[in-house]
Design a protein around this motif. Structure first.
Motif, PDB file in Angstrom:
ATOM      1  N   UNK A   9      14.145  65.672 -71.430  1.00 21.30           N
ATOM      2  CA  UNK A   9      14.036  66.685 -70.377  1.00 21.30           C
ATOM      3  C   UNK A   9      15.403  67.258 -70.005  1.00 21.30           C
ATOM      4  N   UNK A  10      16.383  66.397 -69.814  1.00 18.99           N
ATOM      5  CA  UNK A  10      17.711  66.846 -69.399  1.00 18.99           C
ATOM      6  C   UNK A  10      18.386  67.638 -70.513  1.00 18.99           C
TER       7      UNK A  10
ATOM      8  N   UNK B 110      19.367  71.645 -70.348  1.00 15.99           N
ATOM      9  CA  UNK B 110      20.769  72.044 -70.482  1.00 15.99           C
ATOM     10  C   UNK B 110      21.052  72.876 -71.731  1.00 15.99           C
ATOM     11  N   UNK B 111      20.277  72.689 -72.778  1.00 19.58           N
ATOM     12  CA  UNK B 111      20.465  73.474 -74.005  1.00 19.58           C
ATOM     13  C   UNK B 111      19.588  74.734 -74.024  1.00 19.58           C
ATOM     14  N   UNK B 112      18.874  74.986 -72.924  1.00 19.64           N
ATOM     15  CA  UNK B 112      17.985  76.146 -72.870  1.00 19.64           C
ATOM     16  C   UNK B 112      18.748  77.437 -73.175  1.00 19.64           C
TER      17      UNK B 112
ATOM     18  N   UNK C 265      17.838  72.842 -79.220  1.00 15.81           N
ATOM     19  CA  UNK C 265      17.286  71.532 -78.853  1.00 15.81           C
ATOM     20  C   UNK C 265      16.686  70.792 -80.049  1.00 15.81           C
ATOM     21  N   UNK C 266      16.304  71.535 -81.091  1.00 14.13           N
ATOM     22  CA  UNK C 266      15.752  70.856 -82.273  1.00 14.13           C
ATOM     23  C   UNK C 266      16.765  69.890 -82.884  1.00 14.13           C
TER      24      UNK C 266
ATOM     25  N   UNK D 251      27.561  67.282 -73.122  1.00 13.24           N
ATOM     26  CA  UNK D 251      28.865  67.379 -72.460  1.00 13.24           C
ATOM     27  C   UNK D 251      29.747  68.399 -73.185  1.00 13.24           C
ATOM     28  N   UNK D 252      29.619  68.432 -74.501  1.00  8.58           N
ATOM     29  CA  UNK D 252      30.437  69.319 -75.314  1.00  8.58           C
ATOM     30  C   UNK D 252      29.984  70.780 -75.211  1.00  8.58           C
ATOM     31  N   UNK D 253      28.682  71.008 -75.097  1.00 10.55           N
ATOM     32  CA  UNK D 253      28.138  72.368 -75.239  1.00 10.55           C
ATOM     33  C   UNK D 253      27.362  72.915 -74.047  1.00 10.55           C
ATOM     34  N   UNK D 254      27.316  72.186 -72.946  1.00 11.05           N
ATOM     35  CA  UNK D 254      26.588  72.651 -71.762  1.00 11.05           C
ATOM     36  C   UNK D 254      27.421  72.323 -70.514  1.00 11.05           C
TER      37      UNK D 254
END
Length: 179
Positions: A9-10, A14-16, A28-29, A57-60
């Motif tokens: 879920x998190x 965050x990757x939405x 997200x895949x 942490x790296x991308x969001x």
């Protein structure tokens, strides 16, 4: 709530809106596939959750402190160990840091990183089958630099010991880059 479901879920939230490099595939895949590889290989729920969260942490905007608060210090430590520490460095400096770090990283961090790299290599291979050498233009570094990076990652991951995911990664890297 189950820790893996919470991680899904998190990470999804965050990757939405993010997509895999130059594709229409939702980002997200990738973390889900990494988590599934770890699950299939028999790793604990904590390691699976860290695999799902490895790029947050790296991308969001999600921080390591937030992961520690939501999931505890063990998962935060695994996510930190699977992330590049300083995105302001050059591509080569970041990759050299990762290669050196993995030589002494914990077995759990090495498992998460290995699953991450294995999914990346398989994605590159699928894309290569569709578009050929054009695939390399999607990256900051071309084929020869990617070969250098992935070959050295395999070596670094194997410094302490070998494990099933690493054996798979080694085969895929050799197949892609022609050893």
């Amino acid at each position: 709530m189950d820790i893996v479901e919470k991680a899904l879920q998190i990470a999804s939230k965050n990757h939405e809106g993010q997509y895999r490099k130059n594709t229409d595939i939702p980002y997200i895949t990738h973390p889900v596939a990494v988590g599934m590889m770890l699950l299939k290989s028999g790793y604990s729920e904590e390691i699976v959750a860290a695999g799902i969260l490895h790029d947050t942490v790296e991308d969001t905007p999600l921080t390591l402190d937030e992961i520690k608060w939501e999931f505890g210090p063990k998962i935060a430590e695994l996510v930190e160990g699977s992330s590049e520490p300083d995105k302001s460095l050059s591509w080569k400096d970041r990759k050299e840091h990762t290669i050196e770090f993995l030589k002494t990283a914990s077995e759990d961090v090495r498992a998460v990183v290995c699953a991450d790299k294995l999914h990346n290599i398989r994605s590159i291979m699928r894309d290569y089958e569709q578009v050929g050498d054009e695939v390399w233009s999607r990256f900051n570094a071309g084929k020869e630099q990617q070969k250098w990076y992935y070959t050295n990652i395999v070596e670094s991951l194997g410094v302490q010991s070998s494990f099933d995911l690493l054996i798979e990664l080694r085969k895929e890297v050799d197949k892609l880059f022609g050893r």
